[in-house]
Design a protein around this motif. Structure first.
Motif, mmCIF file in Angstrom:
data_model
loop_
_atom_site.group_PDB
_atom_site.id
_atom_site.type_symbol
_atom_site.label_atom_id
_atom_site.label_comp_id
_atom_site.label_asym_id
_atom_site.label_seq_id
_atom_site.Cartn_x
_atom_site.Cartn_y
_atom_site.Cartn_z
ATOM 1 N N GLY A 86 31.682 58.032 30.904
ATOM 2 C CA GLY A 86 32.660 58.686 31.764
ATOM 3 C C GLY A 86 32.121 59.226 33.065
ATOM 4 N N THR A 87 30.973 58.738 33.520
ATOM 5 C CA THR A 87 30.463 59.166 34.820
ATOM 6 C C THR A 87 31.328 58.577 35.930
ATOM 7 N N ASP A 88 31.154 59.080 37.145
ATOM 8 C CA ASP A 88 31.893 58.521 38.276
ATOM 9 C C ASP A 88 31.571 57.047 38.460
ATOM 10 N N ARG A 89 30.291 56.690 38.265
ATOM 11 C CA ARG A 89 29.898 55.288 38.383
ATOM 12 C C ARG A 89 30.596 54.445 37.321
ATOM 13 N N GLY A 90 30.778 55.007 36.130
ATOM 14 C CA GLY A 90 31.473 54.289 35.072
ATOM 15 C C GLY A 90 32.930 54.053 35.394
ATOM 16 N N VAL A 91 33.596 55.047 35.972
ATOM 17 C CA VAL A 91 34.995 54.885 36.371
ATOM 18 C C VAL A 91 35.121 53.800 37.433
ATOM 19 N N ASP A 92 34.245 53.846 38.424
ATOM 20 C CA ASP A 92 34.314 52.853 39.496
ATOM 21 C C ASP A 92 33.976 51.450 38.990
ATOM 22 N N TRP A 93 33.078 51.368 38.026
ATOM 23 C CA TRP A 93 32.716 50.072 37.454
ATOM 24 C C TRP A 93 33.917 49.446 36.755
ATOM 25 N N VAL A 94 34.602 50.217 35.918
ATOM 26 C CA VAL A 94 35.782 49.698 35.234
ATOM 27 C C VAL A 94 36.896 49.412 36.243
ATOM 28 N N ALA A 95 37.030 50.276 37.249
ATOM 29 C CA ALA A 95 38.067 50.052 38.265
ATOM 30 C C ALA A 95 37.829 48.753 39.026
ATOM 31 N N GLY A 96 36.576 48.434 39.316
ATOM 32 C CA GLY A 96 36.274 47.179 39.993
ATOM 33 C C GLY A 96 36.634 45.973 39.144
ATOM 34 N N ILE A 97 36.319 46.048 37.855
ATOM 35 C CA ILE A 97 36.690 44.959 36.947
ATOM 36 C C ILE A 97 38.206 44.848 36.856
ATOM 37 N N ALA A 98 38.877 45.994 36.778
ATOM 38 C CA ALA A 98 40.336 45.999 36.692
ATOM 39 C C ALA A 98 40.969 45.356 37.922
ATOM 40 N N ALA A 99 40.433 45.679 39.092
ATOM 41 C CA ALA A 99 40.976 45.090 40.322
ATOM 42 C C ALA A 99 40.844 43.579 40.320
ATOM 43 N N ASP A 100 39.719 43.077 39.842
ATOM 44 C CA ASP A 100 39.531 41.628 39.768
ATOM 45 C C ASP A 100 40.526 40.991 38.803
ATOM 46 N N VAL A 101 40.723 41.623 37.655
ATOM 47 C CA VAL A 101 41.655 41.078 36.660
ATOM 48 C C VAL A 101 43.082 41.073 37.204
ATOM 49 N N LEU A 102 43.487 42.171 37.828
ATOM 50 C CA LEU A 102 44.841 42.241 38.390
ATOM 51 C C LEU A 102 45.056 41.164 39.446
ATOM 52 N N ALA A 103 44.036 40.953 40.279
ATOM 53 C CA ALA A 103 44.146 39.929 41.316
ATOM 54 C C ALA A 103 44.249 38.537 40.691
#
Length: 453
Positions: A86-103
């Motif tokens: 749950g670190t900030d880096r962890g949130v951004d890491w999952v968010a980056g993967i999520a953005a790719d999947v949504l696209a």
């Protein structure tokens, strides 16, 4: 709403599941999908190094399953403790993967990121509001400064704020496992007793079923209680399997503390609706006089080098404990002689797998083992010193005879080189709570536009 249905596909994002079970949950009327992204279960490294336990491909695979199902049903997805710790880096890491999947899927969903990482400087200014949990002692500024990363475990409130702001996907930093599942039902007015109890039972997906490997569960919460149904039609929930989950990771099987208060299941009744579904009633939730957020922090303890050999010599195994004691003495002597290191300048642990490495003195078996794996774990302030100690121990790990043996045995190294450098090692040093006037004061939310890129 008279009922809220929460779909929990698994105990952790990245663990994988059969997409058909998620589709079945949608068909049964799921109102929200919630899943945990990690915890402290896997040790301090993932928090200390801000590194995920899961691989990006596994996370992407699971997010694709959740996003396509949720978008089709028009329901939100909530992920807690992103990136394992749950670190900030962890949130951004999952968010980056999520953005790719949504696209890739052509989906347009509004994504909220809730950050839970804490700054040591800010926490030092409120030390008078921070209290230890047993068995920890009072917290000092030096301990805070020594941490590489600190997170606060959020309750449901920051997640509810993100949902009310229009988020269709909530990617939260460190959160209690239950808050992830409880947020949406509480927002929709479900009673806290049944909601928190249901959230506890479904936090690990199918673990409360007859086959934990088969998929997740659906919790249906109402004014009087909740029901739990497996998403795999071949799997069952029973009163025992559901009630037993209150024993999981809790010090008390009848109470569980959340930031806002305490779940009390002393009067809960577990009833089989049929051969697959369980109904639970009688759960209560007691609001606390003081809202608290638990802090978790990890720091570097040094660098580690590991070496491993295997023993099948029956003379050594007849009293492998005596051999291990001799090994410890010999390593200490040779390190002092060769490297001129005092005992307090390094540390090592010798673990006998196949003998008592797991239970140590609690091991009930007394007979000699057939074979034993010997793991030497060295910790030192720097990697070079840790490896040097392991190298000094190398001849002993290969040829040390047991007391009374008049020949040199040859033991087995599975690797060449025999020493494996593990890098920085970490330890948990925070087990404290901070008093909060506002449940969201330690957390920061960023709400993106409704886009897939």
């Amino acid at each position: 709403m008279e009922t809220v249905r929460v779909l929990a596909p698994s105990g952790m994002l990245g663990a994988g599941w059969d997409h058909a079970t998620v589709e079945r949950g949608i068909a049964l009327g799921a109102d929200v999908i919630s899943i945990d992204g990690g915890s402290t279960d896997s040790g301090p490294y993932y928090l200390g190094a801000a590194t995920a336990k899961t691989t990006a491909k596994a996370v992407a695979r699971d997010l694709r399953s959740l996003f396509t199902a949720a978008a089709g049903a028009g329901i939100p997805v909530i992920v807690g403790s992103c990136g394992t710790s749950g670190t900030d880096r962890g949130v951004d890491w999952v968010a980056g993967i999520a953005a790719d999947v949504l696209a890739e899927e052509g989906l347009y969903l509004k994504v909220a990121r809730i950050y839970s990482e804490q700054d040591a400087t800010g926490l030092k200014e409120c030390l008078d509001r921070i209290h230890p949990l047993p068995p920890s002692g009072e917290l000092d500024a030096e301990t805070l400064e020594s941490c590489t990363h600190i997170v606060g475990a959020m309750g449901h409130e920051p997640i509810v704020e993100a949902l009310r702001a229009g988020a269709q996907v909530v990617l939260a930093g460190r959160a209690t496992d239950t808050a992830v599942a409880a947020a949406y039902p509480l927002m929709m007015g479900m009673p806290p007793g049944p909601t928190w109890h249901a959230a506890k039972i479904i936090e690990c997906g199918g673990q409360c079923t007859s086959n934990p490997r088969a998929g997740g569960v659906l919790a249906t919460i109402d004014a009087g209680g909740f029901t739990i149904e497996p998403l795999d039609p071949t799997v069952a929930c029973t009163p025992i399997s559901v009630a037993a989950h209150m024993l999981y990771e809790t010090a008390d099987p009848f109470e569980m503390r959340e930031p806002a208060g305490t779940l009390d299941v002393r009067d809960a009744r577990y009833t089989a609706v049929d051969d697959r579904i369980v109904r639970v009633e009688g759960s209560r939730f007691h609001l606390a006089g003081q809202y608290t957020v638990k802090l978790e922090g990890a720091r570097i303890t040094g660098c580690e080098t590991v070496s491993f050999s295997a023993i099948r010599d029956p003379l050594i195994l007849a009293d492998v404990g005596a051999w291990a004691n001799l090994m410890r003495t010999m390593i200490t002597q040779r390190v002092r002689q060769t490297l001129e290191l005092a005992d307090d300048e390094y540390a090592f642990d010798l673990r006998l797998y196949g003998h008592n490495a797991v239970l140590d003195d609690l091991e009930p078996e007394s007979g000699p083992p057939r074979e034993v794996g010997v793991m030497l774990l060295v910790n030192a302030p720097d990697q070079a010193t840790a490896t040097a100690v392991a190298k000094v121990a190398n001849p002993l790990m290969l040829h040390l005879p047991a007391p009374g043996m008049d020949y040199l045995p040859s033991l087995a190294f599975p690797f060449s080189p025999a020493e494996i450098e593990r890098g920085a090692a970490y330890e948990f040093v925070l087990n404290h709570v901070v008093d909060c006037a506002d449940p969201a004061e330690l957390f920061r939310t960023e709400l993106g536009e409704k886009t897939h890129a």
